[in-house]
Design an enzyme around this catalytic site. Structure first.
Site, PDB file in Angstrom:
ATOM      1  N   SER A  97      11.624   0.066   1.123  1.00 15.68           N
ATOM      2  CA  SER A  97      10.594  -0.057   2.155  1.00 15.68           C
ATOM      3  C   SER A  97       9.222   0.393   1.665  1.00 15.68           C
ATOM      4  O   SER A  97       8.656  -0.192   0.756  1.00 15.68           O
ATOM      5  CB  SER A  97      11.051   0.722   3.386  1.00 15.68           C
ATOM      6  OG  SER A  97      10.129   0.586   4.431  1.00 15.68           O
ATOM      7  N   ASP A 240       4.083  -3.112   5.117  1.00 17.43           N
ATOM      8  CA  ASP A 240       4.681  -2.183   4.153  1.00 17.43           C
ATOM      9  C   ASP A 240       5.439  -2.982   3.087  1.00 17.43           C
ATOM     10  O   ASP A 240       5.466  -4.219   3.132  1.00 17.43           O
ATOM     11  CB  ASP A 240       5.563  -1.146   4.860  1.00 17.43           C
ATOM     12  CG  ASP A 240       6.882  -1.718   5.328  1.00 17.43           C
ATOM     13  OD1 ASP A 240       6.927  -2.914   5.653  1.00 17.43           O
ATOM     14  OD2 ASP A 240       7.878  -0.962   5.375  1.00 17.43           O
ATOM     15  N   ASP A 242       8.451  -3.810   2.304  1.00 15.73           N
ATOM     16  CA  ASP A 242       9.489  -4.805   2.598  1.00 15.73           C
ATOM     17  C   ASP A 242       9.169  -5.609   3.853  1.00 15.73           C
ATOM     18  O   ASP A 242      10.004  -6.391   4.326  1.00 15.73           O
ATOM     19  CB  ASP A 242      10.873  -4.151   2.695  1.00 15.73           C
ATOM     20  CG  ASP A 242      11.003  -3.214   3.874  1.00 15.73           C
ATOM     21  OD1 ASP A 242       9.982  -2.621   4.286  1.00 15.73           O
ATOM     22  OD2 ASP A 242      12.126  -3.072   4.399  1.00 15.73           O
ATOM     23  N   ASP A 244       8.629  -5.038   7.147  1.00  9.60           N
ATOM     24  CA  ASP A 244       9.094  -4.883   8.529  1.00  9.60           C
ATOM     25  C   ASP A 244       8.084  -4.145   9.400  1.00  9.60           C
ATOM     26  O   ASP A 244       8.189  -4.144  10.620  1.00  9.60           O
ATOM     27  CB  ASP A 244      10.496  -4.253   8.616  1.00  9.60           C
ATOM     28  CG  ASP A 244      10.615  -2.947   7.872  1.00  9.60           C
ATOM     29  OD1 ASP A 244       9.606  -2.464   7.329  1.00  9.60           O
ATOM     30  OD2 ASP A 244      11.735  -2.400   7.838  1.00  9.60           O
TER      31      ASP A 244
HETATM   32 MG    MG Z   1       9.878  -1.076   5.771  1.00 10.52          MG
END
Ligand code: MG
Length: 451
Positions: A97, A240, A242, A244
């Site tokens: 992440s 961010d 990744d 999400d």
């Molecule tokens: Mg994330």
């Protein structure tokens, strides 16, 4: 001591040596044993170690007898969407992440596309620690194939959730700070399909995150603010690592924190639909209760962590959820955090009004002050300290996660032991800056004294 692999958001670790790949292999065999059979979708973010780890994860899954479909590089929410949309048994996402470049991690996703709940994580931990992972007989070892349709399906589903023609007519100008992360491969296409002029920053996937790092915090979003103002854009957005989480910036270049954007989108959705339930952790701003009351919507508070928010949304059939860090969940798409979906919803909101984003924020979202800090305490003592504090305070108390104490009708303090580190986190919020400071100081002192 209780043995654990999973933290608040999946399994996180820092790969260094060959032996870490052995760790990944053993964990993946445990994950494969947990899924037992069927086909599992594997995806990865753009971290330097992610490709190698994805190969090892696939090997571990196949070795336990599970088939693998490899989705390649994509945002976490795209992997989650793909699992549900194409009916996979589950999914594994290789990502850390927003953590620094040297980190990596694994997220395990169930057939509904949501990260598996805590009690299911415990089953994988049990298989791993008791070394009960299955090794398939040679003729039962799983197979592997590529699955390249996920990003296209994901983008199409997001576009299908919003008012396509209405948004396209406005030709919005959007600056996207992709932060060298996984949304590089999806979010700009969502905006372009919706007729936007898209200006991108940090738009090549790079596991060193040379642009502004993988976490979209206000301190690193200065160039986004400047670009929005310089280009005369309608708004800016940063994701961010990744993809999400999404943090927005209005046309004046002001960064809008997740509490505010979450409340704004919740307000918008509640204005269109009846009986909306909004799910958010105990730590987010009281703004949401004020907004929800106006719209006759209901707010449900959960423990801190996006998995708790997703699980509660599914259980209640809620359509909206969010976290203060910019994680926004729109269940009609998929009940997990999704930065690209949040972006499409902001476009939808702006297409339904003649106002600018700053005017929407200023007119719909009341202003509160927040501050947070942490105090180092021994892990074993943290719970006891919280219990002692409970005995010493007066006022309304909520015990969803830690101790939330209302000092007056618009001032609260949350004292919460961290799930992973030897610290107690202290948050305070009030309509007065002075009250926030004094409340925080009072409770830091109290924790220090008790530790
Ligand atoms: Mg994330």
């Amino acid at each position: 001591m209780e043995k654990k692999l999973f933290g608040t958001n999946g399994i996180r670790f820092i790969p260094k040596e060959f032996s870490d790949l052995e760790f990944v292999l053993a964990v993946s065999e445990s994950i494969g044993t947990y899924f037992r059979d069927g086909e599992v979708l594997v995806g990865r973010d753009g971290r330097l170690s992610s490709k190698a780890i994805a190969n090892v994860v696939s090997s571990g899954l196949m070795s336990s007898g599970v088939d693998v479909a490899d989705a390649g590089l994509l945002p976490t929410p795209a992997l989650q969407f793909g699992v549900r949309d194409l009916g996979f048994k589950g999914g594994v996402m290789i990502t850390a992440s927003h953590n620094p470049p040297q980190y990596n991690g694994l997220k395990v996703v169930g057939s509904n596309g949501v990260e598996i709940p805590r009690n299911e994580e415990a089953k994988i931990e049990e298989i791993y620690f008791s070394k009960k992972a299955k090794k398939a007989k040679w003729k039962d070892v799983g197979t592997r194939r590529e699955e390249t349709s996920i990003i296209k399906r994901y983008v199409e589903d997001i576009i299908g959730q919003v008012q396509f023609e209405k948004i396209r007519k406005r030709t919005f100008k959007v600056v996207m700070d992709l932060g060298n992360g996984a949304q590089c491969v999806a979010a700009p296409y969502v905006a372009e399909e919706l007729g936007c002029k898209v200006i991108t920053l940090n738009s090549t996937v790079d596991g060193n995150f040379p642009g502004r790092g993988p976490e979209p915090i206000p301190e690193v979003l200065g160039s986004l603010s400047k670009a929005v103002v310089a280009c005369g854009a309608d708004f800016g957005v940063a994701y961010d690592g990744d993809g999400d989480r999404a943090i927005f910036c209005d046309e004046k270049g002001r960064i809008i924190w997740g509490d505010q954007s979450g409340a704004l989108l919740s307000d918008y959705i509640s204005s269109r639909e009846n009986n909306v339930t909004i799910v958010t952790p105990i730590s987010t701003s009281q703004v949401i209760e004020i907004v929800a009351k106006r719209r006759h919507a209901k707010v449900v508070r959960t423990r801190v962590g996006s998995v708790d928010v997703s699980d509660t949304m599914i259980r209640l059939g809620a359509i909206v959820g969010f976290e203060e860090n910019g994680g926004f969940i729109y269940a009609p798409h998929i009940p997990v955090r999704d930065g690209a979906m949040a972006t499409a919803l902001v476009l939808d909101l702006l297409s339904s009004t003649k106002k600018k984003l700053s005017e929407e924020i200023d007119s719909r979202i009341p202003r509160f002050y927040q501050q947070k800090t942490k105090v180092a305490v021994m892990k074993e003592k943290a719970q006891k300290i919280v219990e002692e504090i409970e005995k010493r305070v007066e006022g309304k108390i909520e015990k969803v996660d830690g101790l939330k104490i209302w000092l007056d009708s618009s001032t609260w303090v949350l004292v919460r032991p961290s799930g992973t580190e030897p610290i107690i986190r202290i948050f305070a919020e009030s309509n007065s800056r002075k009250k926030v400071q004094s409340a925080l100081a009072r409770f830091v002192k109290m924790v220090e004294k008790l530790k």
